[in-house]
Design an enzyme around this catalytic site. Structure first.
Site, PDB file in Angstrom:
ATOM      1  N   GLU A 195     -27.203   7.845 -22.704  1.00 42.35           N
ATOM      2  CA  GLU A 195     -27.937   7.982 -21.576  1.00 42.35           C
ATOM      3  C   GLU A 195     -29.212   7.239 -21.464  1.00 42.35           C
ATOM      4  OE1 GLU A 195     -27.783  11.974 -19.920  1.00 42.35           O
ATOM      5  OE2 GLU A 195     -29.002  11.337 -18.297  1.00 42.35           O
ATOM      6  N   ARG A 196     -29.170   6.280 -20.394  1.00 45.81           N
ATOM      7  CA  ARG A 196     -30.053   5.296 -19.845  1.00 45.81           C
ATOM      8  C   ARG A 196     -30.383   4.362 -21.443  1.00 45.81           C
ATOM      9  NH1 ARG A 196     -29.448   6.545 -15.091  1.00 45.81           N
ATOM     10  NH2 ARG A 196     -29.926   8.710 -14.629  1.00 45.81           N
ATOM     11  N   GLU A 319     -32.359  19.621 -13.917  1.00 47.63           N
ATOM     12  CA  GLU A 319     -31.178  18.851 -13.532  1.00 47.63           C
ATOM     13  C   GLU A 319     -29.943  19.483 -14.145  1.00 47.63           C
ATOM     14  OE1 GLU A 319     -32.246  15.052 -15.261  1.00 47.63           O
ATOM     15  OE2 GLU A 319     -33.376  14.632 -13.450  1.00 47.63           O
ATOM     16  N   ARG A 352     -39.354  20.911 -23.051  1.00 47.12           N
ATOM     17  CA  ARG A 352     -39.674  20.047 -22.246  1.00 47.12           C
ATOM     18  C   ARG A 352     -40.188  20.474 -20.899  1.00 47.12           C
ATOM     19  NH1 ARG A 352     -35.588  16.160 -20.501  1.00 47.12           N
ATOM     20  NH2 ARG A 352     -36.911  14.203 -20.654  1.00 47.12           N
ATOM     21  N   ARG A 364     -42.196  17.439  -5.559  1.00 44.40           N
ATOM     22  CA  ARG A 364     -41.704  17.252  -6.892  1.00 44.40           C
ATOM     23  C   ARG A 364     -42.699  16.974  -7.978  1.00 44.40           C
ATOM     24  NH1 ARG A 364     -37.100  13.203  -9.483  1.00 44.40           N
ATOM     25  NH2 ARG A 364     -37.776  13.488 -11.574  1.00 44.40           N
ATOM     26  N   LYS A 388     -43.672  14.454 -19.950  1.00 43.61           N
ATOM     27  CA  LYS A 388     -43.743  13.108 -19.635  1.00 43.61           C
ATOM     28  C   LYS A 388     -45.101  12.434 -19.291  1.00 43.61           C
ATOM     29  CE  LYS A 388     -38.661  12.946 -18.205  1.00 43.61           C
ATOM     30  NZ  LYS A 388     -37.590  12.370 -17.199  1.00 43.61           N
ATOM     31  N   ASP A 393     -41.142  10.887 -13.063  1.00 43.82           N
ATOM     32  CA  ASP A 393     -39.936  10.449 -14.057  1.00 43.82           C
ATOM     33  C   ASP A 393     -40.109   9.005 -14.666  1.00 43.82           C
ATOM     34  OD1 ASP A 393     -37.579  10.517 -15.527  1.00 43.82           O
ATOM     35  OD2 ASP A 393     -36.424  10.605 -13.925  1.00 43.82           O
ATOM     36  N   GLU A 415     -44.440  12.529 -23.761  1.00 44.51           N
ATOM     37  CA  GLU A 415     -43.058  11.915 -23.764  1.00 44.51           C
ATOM     38  C   GLU A 415     -43.190  10.710 -22.972  1.00 44.51           C
ATOM     39  OE1 GLU A 415     -39.421  14.144 -23.029  1.00 44.51           O
ATOM     40  OE2 GLU A 415     -38.574  12.619 -22.069  1.00 44.51           O
ATOM     41  N   GLU A 421     -35.042   2.368 -18.341  1.00 45.39           N
ATOM     42  CA  GLU A 421     -34.391   2.941 -17.046  1.00 45.39           C
ATOM     43  C   GLU A 421     -35.028   2.473 -15.738  1.00 45.39           C
ATOM     44  OE1 GLU A 421     -34.355   7.130 -17.023  1.00 45.39           O
ATOM     45  OE2 GLU A 421     -33.227   7.123 -15.075  1.00 45.39           O
ATOM     46  N   HIS A 549     -39.938   5.447  -7.608  1.00 45.09           N
ATOM     47  CA  HIS A 549     -38.545   5.964  -7.249  1.00 45.09           C
ATOM     48  C   HIS A 549     -37.667   5.110  -6.181  1.00 45.09           C
ATOM     49  CE1 HIS A 549     -35.565   8.373  -8.890  1.00 45.09           C
ATOM     50  NE2 HIS A 549     -36.400   9.293  -9.349  1.00 45.09           N
ATOM     51  N   TRP A 571     -33.892  13.283  -4.611  1.00 45.87           N
ATOM     52  CA  TRP A 571     -33.154  12.034  -5.003  1.00 45.87           C
ATOM     53  C   TRP A 571     -33.192  10.858  -4.193  1.00 45.87           C
ATOM     54  CZ3 TRP A 571     -27.879  15.189  -6.580  1.00 45.87           C
ATOM     55  CH2 TRP A 571     -28.276  15.579  -7.727  1.00 45.87           C
TER      56      TRP A 571
HETATM   57  C1  GCV Z   1     -31.533  12.693 -19.988  1.00 44.85           C
HETATM   58  C2  GCV Z   1     -34.261  11.109 -15.709  1.00 44.85           C
HETATM   59  C3  GCV Z   1     -33.154  10.482 -16.301  1.00 44.85           C
HETATM   60  C4  GCV Z   1     -32.068  11.244 -16.803  1.00 44.85           C
HETATM   61  C5  GCV Z   1     -32.772  12.081 -17.879  1.00 44.85           C
HETATM   62  C6  GCV Z   1     -33.766  12.905 -17.307  1.00 44.85           C
HETATM   63  C7  GCV Z   1     -34.544  13.707 -18.451  1.00 44.85           C
HETATM   64  O1  GCV Z   1     -34.029  12.229 -14.783  1.00 44.85           O
HETATM   65  O2  GCV Z   1     -32.658   9.603 -15.229  1.00 44.85           O
HETATM   66  O3  GCV Z   1     -31.073  10.505 -17.156  1.00 44.85           O
HETATM   67  O4  GCV Z   1     -31.873  12.800 -18.668  1.00 44.85           O
HETATM   68  O5  GCV Z   1     -34.882  12.084 -16.624  1.00 44.85           O
HETATM   69  O6  GCV Z   1     -35.563  13.149 -18.691  1.00 44.85           O
HETATM   70  O7  GCV Z   1     -34.260  14.739 -18.725  1.00 44.85           O
END
Ligand code: GCV
Length: 728
Positions: A195-196, A319, A352, A364, A388, A393, A415, A421, A549, A571
């Site tokens: 993923e990413r 998510e 997290r 958000r 994060k 994000d 993080e 990404e 974003h 989104w």
């Molecule tokens: C692992 C963002 C990314 C997702 C990721 C998420 C996260 O939304 O687009 O791919 O999922 O962050 O950090 O959990």
């Protein structure tokens, strides 16, 4: 003799084999520069430098290496490294035979080191000391530490001194990590998709593990140990419960075995609903005794296979992931459930804070703070909350996350995202050192001036002993690991700053350039300029002035500022920029969402002030009319277009700068980088043109004089589709 219980003994290779493999390595390394060797290239230094070093590196002494995998590892790395860099491997001997020895030992493993009475006290379990000494009348260097792990890091630091052409004539260096858990997070799935991930498949060949141990696993461990990374979360935070089944635990155990001599522990992402999905229970409620027993049993099973297992990383109620809130329980209750199962064996839970909910109308950027800060004091002492760097994000630029500094009783870990990404995937050059530095140096003012994010993360602000920092890896099965040579610098700088968050992005970039390319002054000057300009360029051509974003939906490749029809408000890029005929930006002041109030008073006041916040974050915190005068003297519209243009110009300049270095770079890496920079320049223009066309359509404004019209109509950009973009 070996004194460090961290490394259990196992059968060792005889030293002749080590030397032979060092020779093979050197022979292989003389071939193509395909990027595989990362910062372990060990290519010959300039002749003059080699000659200066050689008398100081005649002999290597590592007592006890026959019995210790860790010492054997250090010996092999030093032979390989010195042998490659100086084109002459040091003799490995048992006794000092003259000047030019390097003695690598703890006071326990060497009476000679013991007799030196070196100041190791404050260096802890991972620190080291490298010092020039005279022993029995002979001049040499001692690398010493309290543990074998410390020797490992000392050994790698010593190699770095050579790689960066630093004098070892009168050396006296001590090093010690400021942060305890220095981890990579792999968002790698069991089917080898990442993923990413933009650098090929996952390096973990889950299917063939544990039987097949790809030599890459060892090289991965070497590369990480060299920059101080001491843990790795193997699987995606969007986790499959299957990772916790016996079959997959055996695979993780095989990796742990490879990593152990390099001081790297294995961690797993745990799916909160695993007791239901693979445990046959009807609930995963943290208050249910059967659920508690299931996690305890699972932890016992893991520790039987992986005695030094590090712990769990959990993405819960975010998510679509399951979590304690599904049962009306809090994040603290969920985290403590897992923490109690790991506690007897010293494991930790990294829980997290990346949470936001579709049914929550709150801004958000505020939601994680609102969920977590009231729980301060409720987490067990082996839980660390992973936050994060910014509140949304991993955007090209965000303010620091307001949770940093706001939870005195809870350890918080950082993080960062190393994979890009939102910063142009693997193809764009964006050196992330300046971004990490910007966040780490930010002052939260939580306990007055000087309460930097670094001091939250290193535990010193509130006196926490459990400390950590994680980077979402940019590693894949591509030959060069990260999809481009310059992406390797982001992995590198993450590790170096995780060890010492006070390092500057610039000094790390300089080291990296020397190690990766050469010591040529032109290369260093221009390479450094390119790296230091690159991240701001991406900000400029994607999300200038604090916008965020604006990427296309889902895959996040390319611009999509016009998107406003997705089911969840947050989104949609339109949710973030809020542009209309009158103005642009997200009002997070007291007149708007009041997200500023989540920061300590002096920071809140600065962010709430249009003139105080600074143009880089202006539209993150303020909704302003298009003709608002910004600091540069331009109006907001003019400044927006100016920054888009500046980003494109910098991307084009990166190409020119790179081409000026052609004579200083090997053809293979030169060519691949040149091609990627061309992609970046083209895509920078695409980003700029599409964004300017869109904002022009909304604002109804003319382009400032001298600024080019977009190449295509807005409709053209809106019609672009990328169903096969990677990493999604
Ligand atoms: C692992 C963002 C990314 C997702 C990721 C998420 C996260 O939304 O687009 O791919 O999922 O962050 O950090 O959990």
């Amino acid at each position: 003799m070996h004194s460090d219980a961290f490394f259990p003994p196992r059968t060792l290779l005889p030293f002749s084999v080590l030397l032979f493999s060092a020779f093979l390595f050197a022979a292989a390394a003389a071939k193509a520069e395909d990027g595989y060797d990362l910062w372990l290239r060990y290519q010959p230094l300039e002749q003059e430098t080699r000659h200066q070093y050689r008398p100081q590196l005649r002999q290597l002494l590592i007592p006890g290496r026959e019995q210790s995998p860790a010492l054997n590892t250090i010996a092999s790395e030093l032979v390989r490294g010195v042998g490659g860099l100086l084109e002459r491997a040091p003799a490995v001997s048992e006794h000092i035979r003259g000047d030019g020895f390097v003695l690598v030992a703890t006071p326990q493993s060497s009476p000679l080191v013991r007799a030196e009475k070196l100041p190791l006290k404050g260096l802890g379990d991972e620190g080291y000391l490298i010092r020039s000494v005279k022993i029995r009348g002979h001049q040499g260097t001692v690398i010493t530490a309290n543990s074998e792990r410390g020797l490992l890091y000392g050994g790698f630091h010593f190699l770095r001194l050579l790689q960066t052409r630093t004098s070892i004539a009168e050396v006296d260096i001590s090093g010690q990590p400021r942060i305890g858990l220095r981890l990579l997070n792999h968002w790698d799935n069991l089917d080898r998709t990442v993923e990413r991930g933009y650098a090929g498949q996952s390096i973990w060949d889950w299917w063939n593990l544990p039987d097949v141990l790809d030599p890459r696993y060892t090289d991965y461990a070497r590369a990480n140990a060299a920059i101080g990374i001491n843990g790795t979360v193997l699987n995606n935070v969007n986790a499959s419960a299957d990772s916790l089944t016996p079959r997959y635990l055996a695979k993780a155990a095989a990796l742990a075995e490879v990593f152990r001599p390099y001081g790297i522990r294995v961690y797993l992402s745990a799916r909160f609903s695993a007791p239901v999905e693979i445990g046959g229970l009807t609930t995963a409620d943290p208050k249910d005794p059967e659920v508690q027993r299931w996690w305890q049993g699972k932890a016992d099973e893991i520790y039987r296979l992986i005695p030094d297992f590090g712990g769990f990383l959990v993405k819960a109620n975010s998510e679509g992931q399951p979590g304690p809130q599904d049962y009306g329980r809090s994040h603290a209750e969920g985290a403590n459930l897992l923490a109690r199962a790991l506690k007897p064996r010293g494991g930790v839970v990294m829980w997290r804070a990346f949470v936001y909910q579709q049914d929550n109308p709150e801004d958000r950027a505020k939601q994680a703070y609102s969920d977590f800060v009231p729980l301060d004091g409720q987490f067990d002492d082996n839980v660390i909350v992973q936050v994060k760097n910014g509140p949304i994000d991993f955007q090209p630029r965000e303010p620091f996350h307001p949770m940093f500094g706001a939870m005195a009783k809870t350890p918080l870990m950082m993080e960062f995202q190393i994979t890009k990404e939102y910063l142009g995937f693997a193809s764009h050059l964006a050196y992330l050192g300046p971004m990490y530095e910007e966040v780490l140096k930010a002052d939260t003012f939580a306990r007055g001036a000087g309460s930097t994010v670094t001091r939250v993360v290193d535990g010193s602000l509130y006196g926490h002993r459990l400390t950590g920092i994680a980077g979402v890896a940019n590693i894949g099965s591509d030959r060069d690991w990260s999809g481009s040579t310059f992406n390797q610098a982001n992995w590198y700088v993450f590790g170096r700053m995780a060890w010492n968050p006070d390092l500057s992005a610039e000094e790390v970039a300089r080291d990296w350039l020397k190690i990766t390319f050469s010591n040529n002054p032109t290369l260093l000057d221009i390479g450094l300029e390119m790296m230091l300009a690159s991240r701001q360029a991406v900000v400029d051509y994607m999300t200038p002035l604090g916008l965020a974003h604006l990427m296309a939906t889902g895959h996040h490749y390319g611009p999509g500022p016009w998107v406003s029809d997705l089911a969840r408000p947050e989104w949609n890029p339109a949710y973030y920029h809020r542009a209309d005929r009158n103005g642009i930006g997200f009002d997070r002041t007291g007149d708007g969402s009041n997200a500023v109030a989540q920061y300590a008073a002096p920071v809140a006041a600065r962010f709430a002030s249009r003139s105080g916040v600074g143009d880089d974050l202006l539209l993150w915190f303020h909704h302003l009319p298009w003709d608002y005068p910004v600091a540069s003297g331009r109006d907001l519209w003019g400044e927006l277009v100016y920054r888009y243009d500046r980003g494109v110009a910098t991307a084009q300049n990166l190409q020119d700068q790179w081409h000026s270095l052609e004579n200083h770079i090997d053809p293979e890496r030169f060519d691949k980088t040149a091609r990627l920079l061309a992609v970046q320049a083209r895509e920078a223009k695409w980003w700029r043109d599409a964004s300017v066309a869109y904002f022009q359509s909304v604002s109804g404004r003319r382009l400032p004089a001298g600024s080019a019209q977009p190449s295509h109509s807005l409709e053209y950009y809106q019609q672009q589709q990328f169903p096969w973009a990677p990493g999604h």
